[in-house]
Each structure stands twice: as C-alpha cells, then as structure tokens.
Design a protein around this motif. Structure first.
Motif, short mmCIF file in Angstrom:
data_model
loop_
_atom_site.label_atom_id
_atom_site.label_comp_id
_atom_site.label_asym_id
_atom_site.label_seq_id
_atom_site.Cartn_x
_atom_site.Cartn_y
_atom_site.Cartn_z
N GLN A 49 0.81 -1.21 0.00
CA GLN A 49 0.00 0.00 0.00
C GLN A 49 0.85 1.27 0.00
N ASN A 50 2.09 1.19 0.45
CA ASN A 50 2.96 2.37 0.47
C ASN A 50 3.51 2.72 -0.91
N THR A 51 3.53 1.75 -1.83
CA THR A 51 4.10 2.01 -3.14
C THR A 51 3.03 2.20 -4.22
N ILE A 52 1.76 2.10 -3.86
CA ILE A 52 0.69 2.29 -4.85
C ILE A 52 0.59 3.77 -5.19
N ILE A 53 0.64 4.07 -6.48
CA ILE A 53 0.54 5.44 -6.97
C ILE A 53 -0.91 5.67 -7.39
N SER A 54 -1.63 6.56 -6.71
CA SER A 54 -3.04 6.73 -7.02
C SER A 54 -3.35 8.15 -7.50
N ASP A 55 -2.42 8.76 -8.22
CA ASP A 55 -2.65 10.12 -8.70
C ASP A 55 -3.30 10.15 -10.09
N THR A 56 -3.74 9.00 -10.58
CA THR A 56 -4.41 8.92 -11.87
C THR A 56 -5.84 8.43 -11.65
N PRO A 57 -6.82 9.36 -11.54
CA PRO A 57 -8.18 8.99 -11.18
C PRO A 57 -8.91 8.14 -12.23
N ASN A 58 -8.46 8.15 -13.49
CA ASN A 58 -9.15 7.36 -14.50
C ASN A 58 -8.63 5.93 -14.61
N LYS A 59 -7.62 5.57 -13.87
CA LYS A 59 -7.05 4.22 -13.90
C LYS A 59 -7.68 3.39 -12.79
N VAL A 60 -8.96 3.05 -12.97
CA VAL A 60 -9.71 2.32 -11.95
C VAL A 60 -10.19 1.01 -12.55
N LEU A 61 -9.86 -0.09 -11.88
CA LEU A 61 -10.34 -1.41 -12.28
C LEU A 61 -11.39 -1.84 -11.26
N ILE A 62 -12.61 -2.08 -11.73
CA ILE A 62 -13.70 -2.47 -10.86
C ILE A 62 -13.92 -3.97 -11.01
N LEU A 63 -13.86 -4.69 -9.90
CA LEU A 63 -14.09 -6.13 -9.90
C LEU A 63 -15.53 -6.40 -9.54
N LYS A 64 -16.27 -7.04 -10.44
CA LYS A 64 -17.66 -7.42 -10.20
C LYS A 64 -17.81 -8.90 -10.44
N GLY A 65 -18.91 -9.46 -9.97
CA GLY A 65 -19.18 -10.87 -10.19
C GLY A 65 -19.35 -11.60 -8.88
N SER A 66 -19.14 -12.92 -8.93
CA SER A 66 -19.33 -13.72 -7.73
C SER A 66 -18.25 -14.79 -7.63
N ALA A 67 -17.99 -15.17 -6.40
CA ALA A 67 -17.01 -16.21 -6.11
C ALA A 67 -17.58 -17.13 -5.03
N VAL A 68 -17.53 -18.41 -5.29
CA VAL A 68 -18.02 -19.41 -4.34
C VAL A 68 -16.87 -20.35 -4.03
N PHE A 69 -16.46 -20.40 -2.77
CA PHE A 69 -15.30 -21.19 -2.35
C PHE A 69 -14.10 -20.86 -3.26
N ALA A 70 -13.85 -19.59 -3.43
CA ALA A 70 -12.82 -19.16 -4.37
C ALA A 70 -12.01 -18.01 -3.78
N GLY A 71 -10.87 -17.75 -4.40
CA GLY A 71 -10.02 -16.65 -3.95
C GLY A 71 -9.54 -15.81 -5.12
N ILE A 72 -9.49 -14.51 -4.87
CA ILE A 72 -8.96 -13.57 -5.87
C ILE A 72 -7.81 -12.85 -5.21
N GLU A 73 -6.66 -12.85 -5.89
CA GLU A 73 -5.45 -12.22 -5.36
C GLU A 73 -5.01 -11.12 -6.32
N ILE A 74 -4.72 -9.94 -5.77
CA ILE A 74 -4.29 -8.80 -6.57
C ILE A 74 -2.84 -8.49 -6.22
N ARG A 75 -1.99 -8.36 -7.23
CA ARG A 75 -0.58 -8.08 -7.01
C ARG A 75 -0.07 -7.03 -7.99
N SER A 76 1.03 -6.39 -7.62
CA SER A 76 1.78 -5.49 -8.49
C SER A 76 3.25 -5.80 -8.34
N TYR A 77 4.00 -5.74 -9.42
CA TYR A 77 5.45 -5.99 -9.37
C TYR A 77 6.18 -4.79 -9.86
#
Length: 101
Positions: free
Chosen positions: A73-101
């Motif tokens: 969270q300390n290295t996330i650059i959020s000065d670009t308001p139009n760069k938004v990814l919205i995650l929608k849908g459903s997960a049942v017994f599932a996992g979603i992992e978000i990473r940046s390198y």
C-alpha cells in the motif's frame, strides 16, 4: 491458464473459472477510462497482476470467498483517477489475489 493483456485501451473483460486457476497479467496494459472485470469463480483461484498506478475497487459477491490485495500500500501510486479497475461478479469457495510488481 495464464494470459497477458497488452491493450493500451483496456476496457475490461470476463473471467470464468471452475475448479481451476487463472493468472491475468495486466502490467503492460493501459486504460483511458475506468474498466470493469466480471469474475465468476467456483472452487477456483484468480490472480490479477496490475500496474501500481491502477486503483482496484472490489464489488464482488460470494460465499466463502476472499479478495486479497497483496500490493504494498505504500508504493501504490493513485494520482491517476481514470485508472480504476472495478471487480464485479461472484465467487463461491474461491479466492482472488491482486498483485503489483
């Protein structure tokens, strides 16, 4: 399954995952306006690798699921308001992992 997204006008997409795993690498992608990613996962796992400049909004529904943002969270650059990814849908017994390198 592994996929790389290289579109410079990324607008979103759909991921279906049942009893499997998916890795989507968006580090070379760019977007001009907010994008929506529709995820349907049952007993599966989804790993999203996104650029540090993207903001990810979780709007997922589900049962016994988890959406884990493992970016530093300390290295996330959020000065670009139009760069938004919205995650929608459903997960049942599932996992979603978000990473940046």
């Amino acid at each position: 399954m592994q996929r790389s997204v290289i579109s410079k006008k990324f607008s979103g997409g759909k991921i279906n995952c049942v009893f499997g795993g998916v890795e989507i690498d968006c580090t070379q992608a760019d977007m001009q306006e907010p994008a929506c990613l529709q995820i349907e996962s049952v007993f599966g796992g989804v790993k999203l690798i996104v650029p540090k400049s993207w903001t990810v909004k979780n709007e997922m529904d589900g049962v016994f699921h988890g959406v884990d943002d493992k970016r530093n969270q300390n290295t996330i650059i959020s000065d670009t308001p139009n760069k938004v990814l919205i995650l929608k849908g459903s997960a049942v017994f599932a996992g979603i992992e978000i990473r940046s390198y």
